[in-house]
Write an enzyme that holds these catalytic residues in place. Structure first.
Site, PDB file in Angstrom:
ATOM      1  N   LYS A  73      -1.600  -6.296 -33.786  1.00 54.24           N
ATOM      2  CA  LYS A  73      -1.515  -7.571 -33.070  1.00 54.24           C
ATOM      3  C   LYS A  73      -2.356  -8.628 -33.768  1.00 54.24           C
ATOM      4  O   LYS A  73      -3.488  -8.372 -34.184  1.00 54.24           O
ATOM      5  CB  LYS A  73      -1.987  -7.392 -31.628  1.00 54.24           C
ATOM      6  CG  LYS A  73      -1.865  -8.647 -30.758  1.00 54.24           C
ATOM      7  CD  LYS A  73      -2.280  -8.335 -29.327  1.00 54.24           C
ATOM      8  CE  LYS A  73      -2.200  -9.563 -28.420  1.00 54.24           C
ATOM      9  NZ  LYS A  73      -2.545  -9.238 -27.028  1.00 54.24           N
ATOM     10  N   SER A 142       0.591 -10.376 -23.574  1.00 50.04           N
ATOM     11  CA  SER A 142       0.608 -11.132 -24.808  1.00 50.04           C
ATOM     12  C   SER A 142       0.931 -10.300 -26.040  1.00 50.04           C
ATOM     13  O   SER A 142       1.166 -10.838 -27.118  1.00 50.04           O
ATOM     14  CB  SER A 142      -0.751 -11.799 -25.004  1.00 50.04           C
ATOM     15  OG  SER A 142      -1.784 -10.828 -25.115  1.00 50.04           O
ATOM     16  N   SER A 166      -1.574  -7.368 -20.667  1.00 46.40           N
ATOM     17  CA  SER A 166      -0.970  -7.650 -21.975  1.00 46.40           C
ATOM     18  C   SER A 166      -0.544  -6.438 -22.770  1.00 46.40           C
ATOM     19  O   SER A 166       0.151  -6.568 -23.774  1.00 46.40           O
ATOM     20  CB  SER A 166      -1.941  -8.481 -22.827  1.00 46.40           C
ATOM     21  OG  SER A 166      -2.174  -9.732 -22.237  1.00 46.40           O
TER      22      SER A 166
END
Length: 426
Positions: A73, A142, A166
């Protein structure tokens, strides 16, 4: 577009490399080919290494994750790759060092192949990623890019982060296994922290077995994965939430799981926690905004014109929260974090929804994290199990929650329970 997992599991890739049956970079090259083929549609990646820039595993052919390609990420540093935090205007030069978690994976033989799309500073404004199962539905956030990359078969595993929902929400929407460790179990050095008391690094995979393989590298071994007990496994089923209703499809799937597990001698007992849930949701809101505002305040001051109005308003809101209220909610967090015994008695696990329902239509939002936030503020480990698809072809599933410090045991029990539901023989 057709969706299929990466052709080899984490376990199989490393087994082949260690046995000398596959080259250390063979799976990474296959990953890059899959990214090249699919990512113009899925848009899961913000940066991908070139085939000639792949780095052979540090441990050669002997590491626990030898040759396993991973996505990271884009709020976590990878040496030689830029970190952009989901804000293209702020993407700068390459990071000089790996984040601790990336370094540990690399030392075990894993091969980072790129950075995955994140919502802006891992908050609410989504990136470009689309849901592989339905391109006009959100992949969640996210950690959208990481979940979608695993779901689409571009990598067998990827790192994400969770502050509210997330990790678990994208796992649910994209139909992959998502594991959020307990707070503090994974070192966060090299990650852009936005909430000191909440942020947690986790990962996605296609099976719980593969999630376990990564946990064996990133989480210290307490030697207690499979504690023996003379009594039946007990699961506390907690479905209610004062701020959300659970869709009928998810209700039926959780009921099916309980029926299947009861047939194997598992005790599934319903519990209510409305008062604690409401208080924990308030605690999450206060702690998250207070810490997020102070973490992002310098960024807003210097680069506010690059950031969304949503983020700037969240910072302003957080700065208006008083220190007294913040400390009060930290005390709530601390007092309830170790209240498993009084609240859940002898239960081994909690079964609870991952989301209110399948991935909503639309790409301008990332869905509702209301079923995730209480576990994030408690810091307890969470495991999303994908178990079925609805009539529209969207994934549905559920999450299991473990007690403080029971990360590896949660994975071990979750693997057995998932097998009973899917019969895929992980």
């Amino acid at each position: 577009m057709p969706v299929a997992p990466f052709p080899l599991s984490v376990h199989e890739i490393s087994r082949r490399v260690r046995a000398g049956a596959a080259a250390p970079l063979a799976a990474a090259r296959a990953s890059l080919a899959a990214i090249d083929e699919m990512d113009s549609v899925i848009r899961a990646w913000s940066h991908v290494v070139g085939p000639d820039a792949l780095e052979a595993p540090e441990e050669g052919t002997g590491g626990r994750l030898a040759g396993v390609p991973i996505g990271v990420k884009d709020v976590i540093d990878v040496a030689g790759m830029p970190t952009g935090f989901g804000v293209p205007a702020l993407t700068g030069g390459a990071a000089r060092f790996d984040a601790c978690c990336v370094g540990m994976l690399r030392a075990a033989g894993a091969v980072p192949v790129g950075k995955t799309v994140t919502a802006e500073f891992a908050f609410r404004t989504p990136g470009a990623t689309r849901n592989p199962h339905a391109l006009d539905h959100t992949p969640g956030g996210s950690s959208s890019g990481s979940a979608a990359a695993v779901a689409a078969g571009m990598v067998p595993a990827a790192l994400g982060t969770q502050t509210g929902g997330s990790m678990i929400r994208p796992a649910a929407f994209c139909g992959v296994v998502g594991f959020k460790p307990g707070f503090g179990q994974v070192f966060r050095d090299g990650m852009k922290l936005t909430c000191e008391s909440l942020d947690t690094i986790g990962w996605y995979s296609n099976t719980v077995e593969d999630a376990q393989a990564i946990a064996q590298v990133l989480i210290a071994d307490d030697g207690d994965d499979n504690r023996a007990s003379d009594r039946p496994l007990t699961i506390a089923v907690q479905l209610g939430n004062p701020n959300a209703a659970l869709c009928p499809e998810s209700q039926r799937e959780i009921a099916r799981a309980c029926e299947a597990w009861r047939a194997q001698g598992v005790r599934c007992e319903s519990v209510e926690a409305a008062a604690e849930t409401g208080l924990l949701l308030r605690a999450h809101d206060v702690i998250m905004h207070y810490e997020f505002a102070r973490s992002l305040m310098p960024v807003v001051a210097r680069h506010g014109d690059c950031l969304s109005p949503v983020l700037r308003r969240a910072v302003a809101h957080g700065l208006a929260i008083g220190a007294g209220e913040y400390r009060e909610m930290l005390a709530v967090q601390a007092s309830l974090r170790h209240a498993w015994g009084p609240r859940y008695g002898g239960a081994d696990l909690i079964l609870t929804p991952s989301t209110p329902g399948p991935a909503p239509r639309g790409l301008s939002h990332t869905g509702d994290g209301v079923f995730n936030k209480i576990w994030s503020v408690l810091g307890w480990p969470c495991l999303h199990l994908p178990t079925a698809f609805n009539q529209a072809g969207l994934p549905i599933g559920m999450q299991l929650v473990g007690n403080w410090g029971d990360d590896r045991r949660l994975l071990a029990m979750g693997r057995k329970l998932h097998h009973l539901l899917t019969q895929q023989g992980e």
